[in-house]
Structures are given as structure tokens and as C-alpha cells.
Design a protein around this motif. Sequence first.
Motif, PDB file in Angstrom:
ATOM      1  N   ASP A  74       0.745  -0.863   0.001  1.00  0.00           N
ATOM      2  CA  ASP A  74       0.034  -0.098  -0.065  1.00  0.00           C
ATOM      3  C   ASP A  74       1.047   1.538  -0.013  1.00  0.00           C
ATOM      4  O   ASP A  74       0.093   2.993  -0.018  1.00  0.00           O
ATOM      5  N   LEU A  75       2.154   1.222  -0.254  1.00  0.00           N
ATOM      6  CA  LEU A  75       3.060   2.184  -0.400  1.00  0.00           C
ATOM      7  C   LEU A  75       3.820   2.467  -1.778  1.00  0.00           C
ATOM      8  O   LEU A  75       4.215   0.921  -1.542  1.00  0.00           O
ATOM      9  N   THR A  76       3.628   3.431  -2.399  1.00  0.00           N
ATOM     10  CA  THR A  76       4.480   3.708  -3.343  1.00  0.00           C
ATOM     11  C   THR A  76       5.230   5.314  -3.073  1.00  0.00           C
ATOM     12  O   THR A  76       4.392   5.892  -2.878  1.00  0.00           O
ATOM     13  N   GLY A  77       6.675   5.450  -3.248  1.00  0.00           N
ATOM     14  CA  GLY A  77       6.619   6.705  -3.373  1.00  0.00           C
ATOM     15  C   GLY A  77       8.269   6.838  -3.020  1.00  0.00           C
ATOM     16  O   GLY A  77       8.959   5.687  -3.752  1.00  0.00           O
ATOM     17  N   ILE A  78       8.513   7.801  -2.773  1.00  0.00           N
ATOM     18  CA  ILE A  78       9.916   7.492  -2.104  1.00  0.00           C
ATOM     19  C   ILE A  78      10.766   8.183  -1.065  1.00  0.00           C
ATOM     20  O   ILE A  78      10.298   9.285  -0.733  1.00  0.00           O
ATOM     21  N   ILE A  79      11.292   8.278  -0.758  1.00  0.00           N
ATOM     22  CA  ILE A  79      12.375   8.430   0.911  1.00  0.00           C
ATOM     23  C   ILE A  79      13.981   8.830   0.328  1.00  0.00           C
ATOM     24  O   ILE A  79      14.182   8.746  -0.835  1.00  0.00           O
ATOM     25  N   ARG A  80      13.688  10.247   1.293  1.00  0.00           N
ATOM     26  CA  ARG A  80      14.479  11.851   0.759  1.00  0.00           C
ATOM     27  C   ARG A  80      15.516  11.927   2.044  1.00  0.00           C
ATOM     28  O   ARG A  80      14.341  12.524   2.907  1.00  0.00           O
ATOM     29  N   LEU A  81      16.830  11.080   2.216  1.00  0.00           N
ATOM     30  CA  LEU A  81      16.788  11.304   3.328  1.00  0.00           C
ATOM     31  C   LEU A  81      18.570  12.146   3.452  1.00  0.00           C
ATOM     32  O   LEU A  81      19.232  12.099   2.326  1.00  0.00           O
ATOM     33  N   ASP A  82      19.230  13.262   3.939  1.00  0.00           N
ATOM     34  CA  ASP A  82      19.739  13.467   4.261  1.00  0.00           C
ATOM     35  C   ASP A  82      20.957  12.683   5.603  1.00  0.00           C
ATOM     36  O   ASP A  82      20.090  12.382   6.240  1.00  0.00           O
ATOM     37  N   GLN A  83      22.254  12.719   4.859  1.00  0.00           N
ATOM     38  CA  GLN A  83      22.568  12.316   5.506  1.00  0.00           C
ATOM     39  C   GLN A  83      22.636  10.657   6.371  1.00  0.00           C
ATOM     40  O   GLN A  83      22.952  10.558   7.142  1.00  0.00           O
ATOM     41  N   ALA A  84      21.824  10.350   5.072  1.00  0.00           N
ATOM     42  CA  ALA A  84      21.180   8.908   5.474  1.00  0.00           C
ATOM     43  C   ALA A  84      22.689   7.646   5.883  1.00  0.00           C
ATOM     44  O   ALA A  84      24.149   7.505   5.109  1.00  0.00           O
ATOM     45  N   ARG A  85      22.526   6.604   6.033  1.00  0.00           N
ATOM     46  CA  ARG A  85      23.932   5.655   6.395  1.00  0.00           C
ATOM     47  C   ARG A  85      23.379   4.234   6.250  1.00  0.00           C
ATOM     48  O   ARG A  85      21.723   3.765   6.235  1.00  0.00           O
ATOM     49  N   VAL A  86      23.559   3.836   5.296  1.00  0.00           N
ATOM     50  CA  VAL A  86      23.152   2.400   4.789  1.00  0.00           C
ATOM     51  C   VAL A  86      24.671   1.631   5.031  1.00  0.00           C
ATOM     52  O   VAL A  86      24.963   1.677   5.085  1.00  0.00           O
ATOM     53  N   LEU A  87      23.855   0.569   5.945  1.00  0.00           N
ATOM     54  CA  LEU A  87      24.331  -1.018   6.290  1.00  0.00           C
ATOM     55  C   LEU A  87      24.344  -2.077   5.081  1.00  0.00           C
ATOM     56  O   LEU A  87      22.813  -2.350   5.021  1.00  0.00           O
ATOM     57  N   PHE A  88      24.761  -2.596   4.610  1.00  0.00           N
ATOM     58  CA  PHE A  88      25.279  -3.544   3.780  1.00  0.00           C
ATOM     59  C   PHE A  88      25.172  -5.272   3.870  1.00  0.00           C
ATOM     60  O   PHE A  88      26.501  -4.856   5.160  1.00  0.00           O
ATOM     61  N   LEU A  89      24.457  -5.664   4.576  1.00  0.00           N
ATOM     62  CA  LEU A  89      24.135  -7.116   5.362  1.00  0.00           C
ATOM     63  C   LEU A  89      24.880  -8.370   4.387  1.00  0.00           C
ATOM     64  O   LEU A  89      24.102  -8.816   3.368  1.00  0.00           O
ATOM     65  N   PRO A  90      25.400  -9.243   4.015  1.00  0.00           N
ATOM     66  CA  PRO A  90      26.050 -10.237   3.313  1.00  0.00           C
ATOM     67  C   PRO A  90      25.067 -11.168   3.189  1.00  0.00           C
ATOM     68  O   PRO A  90      24.632 -11.769   4.894  1.00  0.00           O
ATOM     69  N   ASN A  91      25.101 -12.103   2.391  1.00  0.00           N
ATOM     70  CA  ASN A  91      24.184 -13.427   2.462  1.00  0.00           C
ATOM     71  C   ASN A  91      25.176 -14.671   1.873  1.00  0.00           C
ATOM     72  O   ASN A  91      25.609 -14.994   1.505  1.00  0.00           O
ATOM     73  N   ARG A  92      24.933 -15.776   2.859  1.00  0.00           N
ATOM     74  CA  ARG A  92      26.077 -16.861   3.330  1.00  0.00           C
ATOM     75  C   ARG A  92      25.472 -17.654   2.491  1.00  0.00           C
ATOM     76  O   ARG A  92      26.836 -17.761   1.519  1.00  0.00           O
TER      77      ARG A  92
END
Length: 393
Positions: A74-92
Motif C-alpha cells: 500500500d506504499l508507493t513513493g520515494i524516501i529522501r534522506l539527508d546524511q543517511a547511513r546504509v549498512l550492507f548485509l552479506p548473504n551467506r
Amino acid sequence: MRQPRLPNKTLQAGRTLLRPAVYWLEDRLSVQAAGLGDEHWIALERHVLDNPPAARATCLPDEDSDWRLHPVSDLTGIIRLDQARVLFLPNRVSQNAGFPGHRAAVFNRHARRVSYPHTPNILGRKLRAAAHGQSYTRGHPPKHLRGRVALLGNATSDTSNYYHFLIDSIGDFLFLQQTLPTELQPDRLLLSHAAQPWQYEILDLLGIERDRIIGFHEHRQIVAEELLVPVRDKGGTRLTPGLCDRIRDAMPPPSDLPHFGRALYITRSDSPRRPVQNEAAVRELVQQHGFEVHALSGMPVAEQIGRFAAADIVVATHGAGLTNLIWCEPGTTVIELLPNRHRVPCFQRICQERGLNYQLLPCPQPGTERGLTAAMDVPLPALAAALQRHWTP
């Protein structure tokens, strides 16, 4: 005295019972995308890309089948953040399969996880890592990225899947391109990929410069000066309306198509997943009806597009190469050889969007191996009857 270890089955059962509680807690600690406020959440109508002709609604095939479905977001849109942190999670599982599989978790400047459809849960991973004295970020300071960065795809950790790369990642790129004004378009793209040659072919066809691309596997964490996250239906069970046309418009088939065959059989002989046990008999049958047999591994993307665009009928086992149905002309007949324990409707949805004449042919998967990988048998009499009904050489 040393305590006895619990059996593996007991541990697994405990984790299964605990997981919903961890997810519930994480949702309570996270900030929901729609709750970010107008400054950080650009809400859009769900059918913002919807422009297929009404006549295509007549192509709804076999809706009573036991499809594997997920609820429509039920969500369609765009998140827009300043100084956002993105953590990348490895998949074993992905790494063990030989390619860099990662998912990305997004945090706002206040270090709160942002929750939206397809975002991975991270609290359980952190608790397990902490229990073993480990940390995802220890020794990996964040890479700071200047400018506006878009996080594309992120619906699955399978980085070398043709369908997910086109529909999820490239679909997100086109979604942003269609909905945002020029001054808000991203400078760089965070993209889940496995550096496959065909992925660079697609980027080249779209005119996306390679120096704009940052792979999920290149950093453990980043901080973006400004981050854009497209939110829409993704994955194998839902398809954003109108997306197939957008991809086709962005990567049109050649206007002067070579003399490709009109009848195609796409084999999975080049894949270890879901092999066809009676492959030789299937080939013999379709070749008797004038079909060309092709495996798509190693075939240039432009040639794949051209072959599907020129086809009048396509017979294929369920697999990512069927994403090329996007380039078939309306009215093309598609017979999908669908494993009966892996009923994912992604290619049925593409046929619906493109106005293709779709027929499903269920194929038994004997044994107990999971449906994603188990071998399958094609029912030859049913296939022969379908060819007799739909194809005249």
C-alpha cells in the motif's frame, strides 16, 4: 559443570518461535517510511506508471492456479534522506554460491532504521553477531558519498539474476527517472550486481555510465549526503503496472531485426536449477514443429531482445531468461513449462502487461528437494497438444 548442548532441531524451533517477536520489536524501534513527514517521504499514486491499454485485461490467464503470491504494497513513493547511513548485509547462501549477495538496511541521521516494503530485518542478525562477539561494522568505517545517491533494487540478495536486475534494480532507476524532476535525479547509483558482462551490456544500452555505479559489495557501510530510496512493488510475485512498457521504451528492439526464427524453445540445459529430466524428448518434440532451441547464457542481451521481439511463439521452462518476454509483440503465444512446486507468477504478469497469449503447462517435480532447485518432468502429451492448438509452422 559444562551444560549439555541442545539438539539442532530444538535450537531451530526456538529461533522460529522467537523470530516474530524480534521482528515486532524491530518494527517498533524503526521509523516507518510514510511516517517520515513530507520533507523525507514523497508519496505517489500506486499506479503512477500504469499506462497499459485496457484490452490487455483480457489476457488474465489461469487465475485459479496455486500461485505463490504476496500482498500488494500500500506504499508507493520515494524516501529522501539527508546524511543517511546504509549498512550492507552479506548473504551467506549467495556467497557460498559464488557471487556477492547483499541486502541493504537504511538508517536516518538519528541512527533509526527506516522500515519500508522489502527492507531486510537486521536486529536478529545483530543479536546473533553480538552473541558470537562479532560486529558488521567493526573495522569498517563508513564511506562518505557526496551528492545525491539512489539505492536501487534491494528486494533480493540474488545479484546475478536477470529478472531481478531488470525488474527490481533497473525498474527502480526508471521509476525515479519517470517521477522526479531533473534537479532531483541521482548523481550515483547503489546497485546490487555481480559484475556479469550482461549487466554491463544492459547499463550500456540504457546509457548509464559505469562510473556512476557503486556495488553493494564494495563497502560494508556508507553515509550518503542525500539518499533516494524508491518504494514500490518488486520481486517475483508482484509487478508494478506499466513497468514492462517503460523498460521496453528505454531498451527498444532493433528496428531492422535480423531473420530470427519465429518459434523459440528456451532450454535450461545451461542451469543447474530445475533441470528438465526429459530434456532430450522435449527438444525432439519442439524441433519436429520447427522450433529453434536456444540457451541464453552467454548470448548478448541485444540478441536476446531481438530473438524474442521476432518470435511468434515461445516455449520455455520457468527461468529468468523469460524476462525477455517484455520485448515480444502483443499476441505472441507463450507456453511456460512451470514447475509445480515453484509457482511464481512473474512471467504470467509480464504476459498480462504485454498482451501476450499465455498458457501454463504444470510440470511435476518428483522427490523432496525444494521447488526452487528440484528437477522437473515435462508432460509430453500435454505439450504436444498445446503446440497443435497454438502453432502452425
